[in-house]
Design a protein around this motif. Structure first.
Motif, PDB file in Angstrom:
ATOM      1  N   ASP A 192      -7.660  -4.389  -1.880  1.00 25.84           N
ATOM      2  CA  ASP A 192      -7.407  -5.246  -0.717  1.00 25.84           C
ATOM      3  C   ASP A 192      -8.692  -5.324   0.103  1.00 25.84           C
ATOM      4  O   ASP A 192      -9.051  -4.392   0.805  1.00 25.84           O
ATOM      5  CB  ASP A 192      -6.278  -4.647   0.120  1.00 25.84           C
ATOM      6  N   GLN A 209      -6.527   3.515   4.346  1.00 28.32           N
ATOM      7  CA  GLN A 209      -5.079   3.754   4.278  1.00 28.32           C
ATOM      8  C   GLN A 209      -4.684   4.270   2.894  1.00 28.32           C
ATOM      9  O   GLN A 209      -3.982   5.273   2.760  1.00 28.32           O
ATOM     10  CB  GLN A 209      -4.323   2.443   4.574  1.00 28.32           C
ATOM     11  N   ARG A 212      -7.849  -6.865   4.502  1.00 28.17           N
ATOM     12  CA  ARG A 212      -7.410  -6.172   5.699  1.00 28.17           C
ATOM     13  C   ARG A 212      -8.336  -4.994   5.997  1.00 28.17           C
ATOM     14  O   ARG A 212      -8.556  -4.141   5.141  1.00 28.17           O
ATOM     15  CB  ARG A 212      -5.996  -5.666   5.452  1.00 28.17           C
ATOM     16  N   ASP A 264      -3.646  -1.863  -5.769  1.00 22.82           N
ATOM     17  CA  ASP A 264      -3.090  -2.376  -4.509  1.00 22.82           C
ATOM     18  C   ASP A 264      -3.890  -3.611  -4.102  1.00 22.82           C
ATOM     19  O   ASP A 264      -5.110  -3.554  -4.002  1.00 22.82           O
ATOM     20  CB  ASP A 264      -3.209  -1.272  -3.443  1.00 22.82           C
ATOM     21  N   THR A 308       0.830  -1.199   0.000  1.00 26.59           N
ATOM     22  CA  THR A 308       0.000   0.000   0.000  1.00 26.59           C
ATOM     23  C   THR A 308       0.871   1.258   0.000  1.00 26.59           C
ATOM     24  O   THR A 308       0.649   2.197  -0.766  1.00 26.59           O
ATOM     25  CB  THR A 308      -0.943  -0.027   1.223  1.00 26.59           C
TER      26      THR A 308
HETATM   27 MG    MG Z   1      -1.842  -3.005   2.141  1.00 29.71          MG
END
Ligand code: MG
Ligand code: GDP
Length: 444
Positions: free
Chosen positions: A133, A142, A136, A185, A110
């Motif tokens: 992603d 993020q 997570r 990502d 990331t």
């Molecule tokens: Mg990541």
């Protein structure tokens, strides 16, 4: 790792043992250091046996000491181990260009996505990020925050949980925004030791979005394990490259890089910190210098290379002196001039002759543009004319034909002819002088 190798070099250079013994000692030390920093053992032995072989077989050119030459060998082999002289082109080969990042959790995907966005944005590209992603918690936020920080478009959808679908939609979105580089990502939910699962997941997403490049993100601190992962990855994807992260925080970075490079996979960037601008293209040459301690070996390399070009210059002077001057020789000489300096410099290399040359080198100087033109003109000559440029003086129609062939004016051809005659006259003088000096025991 770095200081260890630097120490070994210092020891090698100051050692009073015989050359062969010093080489062995150095190689043993190098092996110890590399294995300790997690470089694959097989890689270490291949690397050091190449160095040993060259060290014992190669004869340094005249004027270069064996120990200096050995340092040059180590430097060259290290560069080759790290991926070779050539620098990877980090700019996209087409637009739009889709990059997909893969790698185990925590490796820095990331962060690297944001770093790449920053890097390319600053080079004038319109960049878009996709958060794929779904594994997570917090991955979406993020990347979103990082995208805002960098100032690039972001796409994600917390309602979706299929990475392939997210990537497809994200692509559509960014293409509608005219993005030129799109970076995806991904999750990488597997740990180390589960290389095959990671590769399978990577293939599934790649099938869905058909990226132009898949980049494996690797944490430098994993050292030895990097070798297996990089190897599998390199075998699985023909469009893959590698980014090494956290090179700032570990002594094993050099080991990881050597290991990876040894798999044949290409390292493209390295991450050197947590901030978005802490990324740089990987340059094997710079890295090799850092490992060896450039400040220390720079002087040695400079000495070796300048002696080599000096030798080349002398060879050229010899061939000018011994051969019959013709346009082929002039052609060769013009071609070499760019790297070696003007003919005046070459002629001055001949011992005892420098005093015959004119103080002012003006007549010997030729501009780059003119050199190109003259090469062009010589190319338009017949072989016979190249061998015997005097033919041009006798039959003026030749000059006209050559000028038309080269697309230049007849004066230009005549100017080259004048240059040729001038060098010829000069060489004649020099030869006479040389034989005179020989006679009186003055030269050489
Ligand atoms: Mg990541
Ligand atoms: P991901 O799980 O692969 O997406 O990894 P992240 O991008 O979330 O990074 C994991 C941790 O590594 C974070 O704390 C990052 O700040 C840190 N990190 C990433 N790259 C670097 C780097 O080059 N240097 C340092 N020192 N930390 C890094």
């Amino acid at each position: 790792i770095f200081s260890g190798i630097k120490e070994a070099i210092k020891k090698f250079l100051s050692s009073t043992s015989p050359y062969e013994q010093s080489v062995e000692e150095f190689i043993r030390e190098l092996q110890r250091i590399l294995i300790k920093s997690d470089v694959n053992v097989k890689v270490v032995f291949e690397f050091t046996s190449k160095i040993r072989k060259r060290a014992l077989e190669e004869k340094p050119p005249q004027g270069v000491s064996r120990r200096d030459w050995f340092i040059k060998i180590v430097y060259e082999e290290l560069i080759s181990l790290l991926g070779g002289e050539e620098e990877l082109n980090v700019l996209p080969k087409k637009k739009p260009y889709v990059i997909m990042l893969v790698g185990v959790q925590g490796s820095g995907k990331t962060t690297t996505a944001a770093k790449l966005a920053w890097y390319y944005k600053n080079r004038g590209y319109r960049v878009g990020l996709i958060a794929a992603d779904t594994f997570r918690a917090g991955a979406y936020e993020q990347l979103k925050q990082l995208a805002e920080k960098v100032g690039v478009e972001f796409w994600g959808d917390k309602g979706l949980n299929d990475p392939a679908e997210i990537s497809r939609k994200g692509l559509e979105y960014h293409l509608s925004k005219k993005a030129e580089i799109i970076i995806i990502d991904t999750a990488g939910r597997h740990g180390y030791g589960e290389e095959s699962k990671l590769i399978d997941e990577m293939k599934a997403i790649a099938d869905a979005v058909k990226p132009d490049e898949v980049i494996l993100v690797l944490d430098a601190s994993i050292g030895q394990k990097a070798y297996d992962l990089a190897k599998k990855f390199h075998e699985a994807t023909p469009i893959g490259s590698i980014i090494i992260t956290k090179l700032d925080g570990t002594a094993k970075g050099g080991g990881a890089i050597s290991a990876i490079a040894a798999t044949g996979a290409k390292v493209k960037f390295v991450g050197t910190g947590e901030k978005v601008d802490e990324i740089e293209p990987f340059r094997p040459k710079n890295f090799a210098s850092r490992i060896l301690g450039m400040g220390d070996i720079e002087a040695i390399l400079e000495r070796v290379y300048s002696t080599m070009s000096q030798n080349e210059l002398e060879e050229m002077a010899d061939s000018l002196m011994s051969g019959n001057l013709n346009m082929k020789l002039i052609y060769k000489q013009i071609k070499q001039i760019r790297s070696m300096g003007p003919i005046g410099k070459i002629l001055r290399m001949i011992p005892g002759l420098s005093m015959s040359l004119p103080e002012d080198e003006g007549a010997l100087k030729v501009s780059e543009k003119k050199m190109d033109m003259w090469l062009n003109i010589i190319n338009s000559m017949t072989y016979e004319e190249m061998e015997k440029p005097e033919l041009l003086e006798r039959e003026k129609s030749r000059i006209r034909r050559i000028a038309i062939g080269a697309g230049v004016a007849q004066e230009d051809v005549r100017e080259l002819l004048n240059y040729y005659n001038y060098i010829k006259k000069l060489l004649k003088q020099l030869k006479r002088r040389k034989s005179l000096l020989k006679k009186f025991g003055g030269a050489d």
